[in-house]
Design an enzyme around this catalytic site. Structure first.
Site, PDB file in Angstrom:
ATOM      1  N   ASP A 111      -7.889  -5.241   0.167  1.00  0.00           N
ATOM      2  CA  ASP A 111      -8.393  -6.108  -0.894  1.00  0.00           C
ATOM      3  C   ASP A 111      -8.011  -7.567  -0.734  1.00  0.00           C
ATOM      4  O   ASP A 111      -8.525  -8.416  -1.450  1.00  0.00           O
ATOM      5  CB  ASP A 111      -7.885  -5.609  -2.261  1.00  0.00           C
ATOM      6  N   HIS A 168       0.853  -1.188   0.000  1.00  0.00           N
ATOM      7  CA  HIS A 168       0.000   0.000   0.000  1.00  0.00           C
ATOM      8  C   HIS A 168       0.884   1.232   0.000  1.00  0.00           C
ATOM      9  O   HIS A 168       1.947   1.235   0.616  1.00  0.00           O
ATOM     10  CB  HIS A 168      -0.886   0.014   1.265  1.00  0.00           C
TER      11      HIS A 168
HETATM   12  N1  ACO Z   1       3.933  -7.780  -4.676  1.00  0.00           N
HETATM   13  C1  ACO Z   1       5.269  -7.817  -4.857  1.00  0.00           C
HETATM   14  N2  ACO Z   1       6.085  -6.761  -4.729  1.00  0.00           N
HETATM   15  C2  ACO Z   1       5.520  -5.590  -4.408  1.00  0.00           C
HETATM   16  C3  ACO Z   1       4.136  -5.474  -4.202  1.00  0.00           C
HETATM   17  C4  ACO Z   1       3.336  -6.613  -4.346  1.00  0.00           C
HETATM   18  N3  ACO Z   1       2.026  -6.575  -4.157  1.00  0.00           N
HETATM   19  N4  ACO Z   1       3.848  -4.191  -3.900  1.00  0.00           N
HETATM   20  C5  ACO Z   1       5.009  -3.531  -3.911  1.00  0.00           C
HETATM   21  N5  ACO Z   1       6.022  -4.385  -4.215  1.00  0.00           N
HETATM   22  C6  ACO Z   1       7.450  -4.053  -4.286  1.00  0.00           C
HETATM   23  C7  ACO Z   1       7.793  -3.325  -5.557  1.00  0.00           C
HETATM   24  O1  ACO Z   1       8.179  -4.207  -6.581  1.00  0.00           O
HETATM   25  C8  ACO Z   1       8.917  -2.437  -5.094  1.00  0.00           C
HETATM   26  O2  ACO Z   1      10.077  -3.244  -4.996  1.00  0.00           O
HETATM   27  P1  ACO Z   1      11.545  -2.604  -5.355  1.00  0.00           P
HETATM   28  O3  ACO Z   1      11.799  -1.601  -4.266  1.00  0.00           O
HETATM   29  O4  ACO Z   1      12.474  -3.777  -5.338  1.00  0.00           O
HETATM   30  O5  ACO Z   1      11.410  -1.969  -6.708  1.00  0.00           O
HETATM   31  C9  ACO Z   1       8.527  -2.053  -3.669  1.00  0.00           C
HETATM   32  O6  ACO Z   1       7.710  -3.145  -3.207  1.00  0.00           O
HETATM   33  C10 ACO Z   1       7.750  -0.757  -3.578  1.00  0.00           C
HETATM   34  O7  ACO Z   1       6.617  -0.860  -4.456  1.00  0.00           O
HETATM   35  P2  ACO Z   1       5.936   0.355  -5.200  1.00  0.00           P
HETATM   36  O8  ACO Z   1       5.129  -0.171  -6.346  1.00  0.00           O
HETATM   37  O9  ACO Z   1       6.940   1.411  -5.474  1.00  0.00           O
HETATM   38  O10 ACO Z   1       4.947   0.867  -4.056  1.00  0.00           O
HETATM   39  P3  ACO Z   1       3.779   1.871  -4.268  1.00  0.00           P
HETATM   40  O11 ACO Z   1       3.533   2.517  -2.967  1.00  0.00           O
HETATM   41  O12 ACO Z   1       4.026   2.760  -5.436  1.00  0.00           O
HETATM   42  O13 ACO Z   1       2.567   0.903  -4.690  1.00  0.00           O
HETATM   43  C11 ACO Z   1       0.717  -0.527  -4.638  1.00  0.00           C
HETATM   44  C12 ACO Z   1       1.535   0.517  -3.867  1.00  0.00           C
HETATM   45  C13 ACO Z   1       0.339  -0.007  -6.037  1.00  0.00           C
HETATM   46  C14 ACO Z   1      -0.587  -0.765  -3.868  1.00  0.00           C
HETATM   47  C15 ACO Z   1       1.527  -1.826  -4.768  1.00  0.00           C
HETATM   48  O14 ACO Z   1       1.883  -2.292  -3.486  1.00  0.00           O
HETATM   49  C16 ACO Z   1       0.781  -2.922  -5.539  1.00  0.00           C
HETATM   50  O15 ACO Z   1       0.825  -2.938  -6.768  1.00  0.00           O
HETATM   51  N6  ACO Z   1       0.086  -3.843  -4.810  1.00  0.00           N
HETATM   52  C17 ACO Z   1      -0.678  -4.887  -5.468  1.00  0.00           C
HETATM   53  C18 ACO Z   1      -2.005  -4.321  -5.971  1.00  0.00           C
HETATM   54  C19 ACO Z   1      -2.964  -4.045  -4.839  1.00  0.00           C
HETATM   55  O16 ACO Z   1      -3.177  -4.850  -3.941  1.00  0.00           O
HETATM   56  N7  ACO Z   1      -3.605  -2.862  -4.911  1.00  0.00           N
HETATM   57  C20 ACO Z   1      -4.620  -2.443  -3.935  1.00  0.00           C
HETATM   58  C21 ACO Z   1      -4.111  -1.323  -3.078  1.00  0.00           C
HETATM   59  S1  ACO Z   1      -5.270  -0.897  -1.852  1.00  0.00           S
HETATM   60  C22 ACO Z   1      -6.435  -0.048  -2.695  1.00  0.00           C
HETATM   61  O17 ACO Z   1      -6.221   0.622  -3.654  1.00  0.00           O
HETATM   62  C23 ACO Z   1      -7.791  -0.185  -2.210  1.00  0.00           C
END
Ligand code: ACO
Length: 434
Positions: free
Chosen positions: A367, A307
């Site tokens: 979620d 998140h």
């Molecule tokens: N699975 C695996 N790796 C992940 C995940 C995940 N779900 N989420 C983040 N990471 C990793 C990224 O690859 C990144 O790794 P790195 O530092 O080696 O490059 C690091 O964690 C940071 O991730 P970002 O994408 O930069 O984090 P951001 O805050 O931008 O994204 C997000 C948040 C979009 C929710 C992300 O965690 C994600 O895509 N999660 C899966 C989708 C999801 O569940 N969305 C619902 C969110 S809640 C809502 O909207 C109601």
């Protein structure tokens, strides 16, 4: 008042004092509005990772401590003691209602649950297999055509009418999108039912038979809707604010919010979690799946994890996980969801002890378990994000109303950019291009 910060341009020696704004809770905010004028710089912040775009009194999140407050009330208390409609009142009006306010609010919402039959004609123009979110985007935008006489956004009475229309009609519209896909007749609301029970009846009932909502199921849906009602300046809410900042009508702005919510990185994740759980296979396949998630080349994410704000357990996820336990042990016909829930618990257990997830502070978000509840309640997969949109509408519209009513800060949203394209060049006629 905290002391201002001073920013100095090392080239010219010019300085600007930047006021520091102190929130009730959370990280203090530097007011950078003077930087372009005084120093001639813009600021660069892709994804708005560091930027506060508004003042707000609605919702507070502490992502490190896992705290979520609606109008100051902890989400845990509202989830346990309140109802979705009461939470709507709280978000819209800022306070919990007195007995007479509550009665009047419920009556007003009840009186608005029907939709214009013209809206249903629009639905019948959609292809049967259309995703319900595709229909929601169109139908909610279309509401502006039906209530065009009350769209003066500068009139607080018009605004309140639109707010209540939206809260009251969203369940009816959502259920209609499902009925169209299912090939069943649209159900009219029956205001003898409670708000959530009425929604369930319009979704799952048919005109040929009386409908009785299972109280365990109704309470679980109520809980889901309370937990999804608002979440401060997330992508869809910020979209509603930006769209509404042009002075467009609220139905159009909410349609923009629905479009944003649809994406798998946002509200579409609950649907993606169920697809992921179904695709993993048996519990024995989980470690292999986790390895794929950790392999950056694979492009696979653990959906329902991570998140932007929560860097600890999303408080909504733990409430939903407990509710999942309760629902699956008390509701009949959940044999399909039971193994999914076990896989989800196992995924969480493995992920929470794995350095990849620990180092990145990746925890289950709202979620991760919510799709299992919705599936157990009988909602088809393509309705999951729609349920989210129905619940979040009150948050979007409350935030929109707050923005329009903010005499000090309200102006059209207009981000800047760091232009890295071509320098000026002259047009070359087709035949002379190399
Ligand atoms: N699975 C695996 N790796 C992940 C995940 C995940 N779900 N989420 C983040 N990471 C990793 C990224 O690859 C990144 O790794 P790195 O530092 O080696 O490059 C690091 O964690 C940071 O991730 P970002 O994408 O930069 O984090 P951001 O805050 O931008 O994204 C997000 C948040 C979009 C929710 C992300 O965690 C994600 O895509 N999660 C899966 C989708 C999801 O569940 N969305 C619902 C969110 S809640 C809502 O909207 C109601």
């Amino acid at each position: 008042m905290p002391k201002p910060l001073t920013l100095t341009d090392p080239e010219t020696g010019h300085k600007v004092d930047l006021p520091v704004l102190e929130p009730t809770y959370g990280t203090p905010v530097i007011d950078i509005t003077g930087v372009p004028r005084e120093l001639g710089f813009f600021t660069h912040d892709p994804g708005f990772m560091s930027t506060s775009a508004c003042r707000s009194n609605v919702t507070f999140i502490d992502g490190d401590e896992g705290i979520l407050l609606y109008r100051g009330y902890p989400i845990e208390q509202l989830a346990e003691k309140s109802s979705f409609l009461e939470v709507c009142y709280l978000l819209i009006h800022g306070e919990l209602p007195t007995t007479s306010e509550w009665e009047a609010f419920q009556n007003d919402i009840r009186s608005r649950t029907m939709v214009h039959e013209g809206l249903r004609t629009i639905i019948t123009g959609y292809r049967r297999g259309s995703h319900p979110m595709a229909m929601m985007v169109g139908l909610v935008g279309a509401l502006s055509g039906f209530y065009h006489d009350a769209l003066d956004v500068n009139d607080p009475v018009h605004r309140m009418r639109c707010i209540r229309q939206l809260v009251a009609k969203m369940p009816t519209i959502a259920a209609d999108t499902h009925k169209w896909g299912a090939g069943q007749p649209f159900m009219h609301p029956d205001n003898a039912y409670g708000f959530v029970e009425n929604f369930m009846r319009m979704m799952f009932g048919v005109p040929a038979e009386p409908y009785e909502a299972d109280p365990v199921a109704a309470r679980a849906l109520e809980l889901m809707m309370i937990l999804h009602a608002d979440h401060e300046q997330n992508a869809s809410t910020s979209t509603v604010r930006l769209c509404g900042s042009s002075g467009t009508n609220p139905f159009a702005a909410i349609a923009a919010g629905i479009a944003t919510l649809w994406g798998p990185a946002h509200g579409g994740a609950n649907e993606a979690v169920i697809r992921m759980l179904s695709g993993i296979g048996s519990r024995g396949d989980i470690p292999r799946f986790i390895d794929r998630v950790k392999d950056r080349e694979s492009g696979v994410r653990l959906m329902g994890f991570g998140h932007r704000v929560y860097k600890s357990y999303d408080p909504r996820a733990s409430i939903i996980r407990d509710a999942c336990h309760e629902l699956l042990s008390n509701l009949e016909g959940t044999e399909r969801e039971q193994p999914m829930f076990e896989s989800a618990l196992e995924l969480e257990r493995i992920a929470r002890s794995d350095d990849y997830f620990i180092e990145r502070n990746l925890y289950p978000n709202v979620d991760f378990y919510s799709g299992i509840i919705l599936s157990a309640l009988g909602f088809p997969l393509n309705m999951f994000t729609v349920i989210f949109a129905v619940a979040r509408t009150v948050g979007w519209i409350t935030q929109w109303n707050e923005m329009i009513g903010d005499a000090e800060d309200f102006r059209i949203g207009r981000p800047r950019q760091l232009y890295l394209g071509h320098a000026r060049r002259d047009y070359v006629p087709t035949g002379e291009r190399s």
